[in-house]
Motif scaffolding. Sequence first.
Motif, PDB file in Angstrom:
ATOM      1  N   GLY A 133       0.599  -1.241   0.048  1.00  0.00           N
ATOM      2  CA  GLY A 133      -0.007   0.006   0.237  1.00  0.00           C
ATOM      3  C   GLY A 133       1.039   1.171  -0.419  1.00  0.00           C
ATOM      4  N   GLN A 137       0.559   3.850  -3.308  1.00  0.00           N
ATOM      5  CA  GLN A 137       0.626   5.920  -2.321  1.00  0.00           C
ATOM      6  C   GLN A 137       1.782   7.036  -2.686  1.00  0.00           C
ATOM      7  OE1 GLN A 137      -0.258   6.463   1.574  1.00  0.00           O
ATOM      8  NE2 GLN A 137       0.383   8.217   1.525  1.00  0.00           N
ATOM      9  N   ASP A 171       0.248  -4.034   4.953  1.00  0.00           N
ATOM     10  CA  ASP A 171      -0.586  -2.737   5.093  1.00  0.00           C
ATOM     11  C   ASP A 171      -1.707  -2.818   4.332  1.00  0.00           C
ATOM     12  OD1 ASP A 171       0.585  -2.848   2.903  1.00  0.00           O
ATOM     13  OD2 ASP A 171       1.384  -0.598   3.041  1.00  0.00           O
ATOM     14  N   GLN A 172      -2.380  -1.289   4.808  1.00  0.00           N
ATOM     15  CA  GLN A 172      -4.101  -1.973   3.700  1.00  0.00           C
ATOM     16  C   GLN A 172      -3.576  -1.359   1.886  1.00  0.00           C
ATOM     17  OE1 GLN A 172      -6.646  -2.964   4.930  1.00  0.00           O
ATOM     18  NE2 GLN A 172      -5.690  -3.510   6.522  1.00  0.00           N
ATOM     19  N   VAL A 173      -3.881  -2.145   1.032  1.00  0.00           N
ATOM     20  CA  VAL A 173      -4.122  -1.631  -0.229  1.00  0.00           C
ATOM     21  C   VAL A 173      -5.313  -1.340  -1.187  1.00  0.00           C
ATOM     22  CG1 VAL A 173      -2.306  -2.991  -0.305  1.00  0.00           C
ATOM     23  CG2 VAL A 173      -3.921  -3.757  -0.785  1.00  0.00           C
ATOM     24  N   GLN A 174      -6.574  -1.643  -0.120  1.00  0.00           N
ATOM     25  CA  GLN A 174      -7.724  -1.078  -0.559  1.00  0.00           C
ATOM     26  C   GLN A 174      -8.425   0.477  -0.894  1.00  0.00           C
ATOM     27  OE1 GLN A 174     -11.234  -3.475   1.104  1.00  0.00           O
ATOM     28  NE2 GLN A 174     -12.635  -2.762  -1.042  1.00  0.00           N
ATOM     29  N   VAL A 176      -6.063   3.180  -0.565  1.00  0.00           N
ATOM     30  CA  VAL A 176      -4.531   3.863  -1.356  1.00  0.00           C
ATOM     31  C   VAL A 176      -4.853   3.164  -2.545  1.00  0.00           C
ATOM     32  CG1 VAL A 176      -2.491   3.475  -2.060  1.00  0.00           C
ATOM     33  CG2 VAL A 176      -3.118   3.788   0.745  1.00  0.00           C
ATOM     34  N   SER A 199      -5.887 -10.071  -1.664  1.00  0.00           N
ATOM     35  CA  SER A 199      -4.798  -8.454  -2.099  1.00  0.00           C
ATOM     36  C   SER A 199      -5.207  -8.208  -3.745  1.00  0.00           C
ATOM     37  CB  SER A 199      -3.931  -8.930  -0.994  1.00  0.00           C
ATOM     38  OG  SER A 199      -4.375  -9.187   0.487  1.00  0.00           O
ATOM     39  N   MET A 203      -6.461  -4.162  -5.223  1.00  0.00           N
ATOM     40  CA  MET A 203      -5.719  -3.140  -5.746  1.00  0.00           C
ATOM     41  C   MET A 203      -6.017  -3.819  -7.042  1.00  0.00           C
ATOM     42  SD  MET A 203      -1.667  -5.048  -5.085  1.00  0.00           S
ATOM     43  CE  MET A 203      -2.048  -5.735  -3.791  1.00  0.00           C
TER      44      MET A 203
END
Length: 410
Positions: A133, A137, A171-174, A176, A199, A203
């Motif tokens: 993530g 970013q 970490d959070q990817v959705q 981002v 996951s 993404m």
Amino acid sequence: MGRWLGVLGLGCCLALAQLPLPAAPRGPALRPRRQPRPGGRSADTACKNRPLDLVFIVDSSRSVRPEEFEKVKIFLSEMIDTLDVGERTTRVAVMNYASTVKVEFPLRTYFDKASLKEAVSRIEPLSAGTMTGLAIQTAMEEVFTEEMGTRPATFNIPKVVIVVTDGRPQDQVQDVAARAQTAGIEIYAVGVDRADMESLRMMASEPLDEHVFYVETYGVIEKLTSRFRETFCAVNVCALGTHGCQQLCVSHGASHLCDCYEGYTLNPDKRTCSAVDVCASGRHECDQICVSNNGSYVCDCYEGYTLNPDKKTCSAMDMCAPGRHDCAQVCVSNDGSYSCGCYEGYTLNPDKKTCSGAITSSLVTDEESCKCEAIAALQNSVTSYLEALSTKLEEVSEKLQAYQDRQQIV
């Protein structure tokens, strides 16, 4: 294929190559490449990838063993070989990440394949962690900027990122990934071995069956190059010779536009061309008269006017200048033309040019008559002198103008 974001995040969480492979892939498997049509087109001329701003995001966490990371770099190099790389075509950047993120080189750095591949060969893995993530970013905020080489939105160049991973992001990817897609970035996610397919789907861009791929090991990841080549392929209709354009064919993505040579204009059928009427209203800069001249034009002036040095505007001639009129005595200029007149004691003849002595009253004495004749003779003498002087001045002016023209040519 909608927008273009190829996220090549090499999330490489392969633990041991000796571990048994899963019985079946947990997601869309690598689909076979389409077979070329009979008499297929040349890959070099008829099918080039459309211009992209392409960012590879490489996961080099500790789970990726050195020999596997070398496979990743080979994959990157082979991908570069399939691209139409250049400053005005496809620009390439590479990011490296684990628990931290490193921009190996941005989009503005290399515009040829040899330099790109050399830079890829020097990439070294980082450390532990799989902060996918954070990598997305960073790509969105620091790499996809005009300062780092991304072309302005007005250019309509697709932004592409390709993420390859064999594990689960830490970490959070959705969220981002959603923000990145809203910003115009299209994400392709590639899973290797035990990659978390959920996951990958979070993404990747829609439709998922065109943006999520799976391969069993890094040993076969190179097979993806042919698939991405097809995905990014833009058929060059102009090279195929099937465009139907009379004069010029201009490639436009997977389509094309017809155009014409200078001096011609495209007809309403958008294929054929006609010679441009360069003297049509609004197409020339002539002050008075436009004369077509083999696809171009020259300017001219009405009678009584002369073309100025700018070759566009006109000025009224002095029609009463010596040598330009045929008045016997007096010339009166009149907006590019003239009329003749006579001195006192003379009257204009019917030819409107010459003069005759007026019939005077018997009160006019011989002495006054003599004075009038003397004055007329003097005036004629002065006029003749002025005409001769004017002729000399014209000759000097013409020589000066010829000299200036030669200077301009030089």
